[in-house]
Write a protein that holds these residues in place. Sequence first.
Motif, short mmCIF file in Angstrom:
data_model
loop_
_atom_site.label_atom_id
_atom_site.label_comp_id
_atom_site.label_asym_id
_atom_site.label_seq_id
_atom_site.Cartn_x
_atom_site.Cartn_y
_atom_site.Cartn_z
N ARG A 295 85.53 95.59 -39.16
CA ARG A 295 86.62 95.34 -38.21
C ARG A 295 87.90 96.07 -38.61
NH1 ARG A 295 84.37 90.54 -37.00
NH2 ARG A 295 85.08 89.42 -38.83
N THR A 296 88.10 96.26 -39.91
CA THR A 296 89.31 96.92 -40.39
C THR A 296 89.08 98.40 -40.69
OG1 THR A 296 88.87 96.19 -42.65
CG2 THR A 296 90.32 94.80 -41.31
N GLU A 297 87.98 98.95 -40.14
CA GLU A 297 87.67 100.38 -40.26
C GLU A 297 87.47 100.83 -41.71
OE1 GLU A 297 86.93 102.31 -37.66
OE2 GLU A 297 87.31 100.62 -36.35
N LYS A 298 86.89 99.98 -42.51
CA LYS A 298 86.55 100.34 -43.89
C LYS A 298 85.03 100.45 -43.99
CE LYS A 298 90.70 98.20 -45.65
NZ LYS A 298 91.29 97.01 -46.23
N ALA A 299 84.50 101.39 -43.23
CA ALA A 299 83.05 101.53 -43.07
C ALA A 299 82.36 101.92 -44.38
CB ALA A 299 82.74 102.56 -41.99
N GLU A 300 82.99 102.74 -45.19
CA GLU A 300 82.36 103.16 -46.44
C GLU A 300 82.17 101.97 -47.38
OE1 GLU A 300 80.39 105.60 -48.93
OE2 GLU A 300 81.13 106.16 -46.97
N GLN A 301 83.19 101.13 -47.48
CA GLN A 301 83.07 99.94 -48.32
C GLN A 301 82.03 98.99 -47.76
OE1 GLN A 301 87.21 98.81 -48.15
NE2 GLN A 301 87.54 99.41 -50.29
N ALA A 302 82.00 98.86 -46.44
CA ALA A 302 81.02 97.98 -45.79
C ALA A 302 79.61 98.48 -46.06
CB ALA A 302 81.28 97.92 -44.29
N ARG A 303 79.40 99.79 -45.94
CA ARG A 303 78.07 100.35 -46.17
C ARG A 303 77.64 100.16 -47.62
NH1 ARG A 303 76.66 106.61 -45.08
NH2 ARG A 303 78.26 106.83 -46.67
N ILE B 18 76.75 99.65 -38.79
CA ILE B 18 77.07 100.60 -39.85
C ILE B 18 76.43 101.95 -39.53
CG2 ILE B 18 76.67 101.16 -42.28
CD1 ILE B 18 76.98 98.09 -42.82
N ALA B 19 75.17 101.95 -39.12
CA ALA B 19 74.50 103.20 -38.77
C ALA B 19 75.22 103.90 -37.62
CB ALA B 19 73.05 102.93 -38.41
#
Length: 95
Positions: free
Chosen positions: A18-26, A47-48
């Motif tokens: 939600r906070t556009e931290k996709a790399e950390q989420a992945r 994520i994909a």
Amino acid sequence: MESTEIENNLKVIEDLLRTEKAEQARNLFEKLDEQNTVRYFLLKGNIAQKYQNWGEAINAFNHVLDIDSGNTEAANNLHLIRNILNFWNPDLLNP
């Protein structure tokens, strides 16, 4: 991993997306054991999708629909991906 820890990790991953931290989420998602739940596969698909891994996203969202055929988020995401993949602009081919 305990179910409480898994739920907490899923919540953190959702917040990171939600906070556009996709790399950390992945990175956090990759540490989880696979679960056969709607929530897990929605996150996998989201994520994909962020990384334009369309095939993986489609498979994840289809898996959600196998579990819960009425899931509107998965259905909407599949529709969006299909629109992206089917986009064709004839003017780009005719300079």
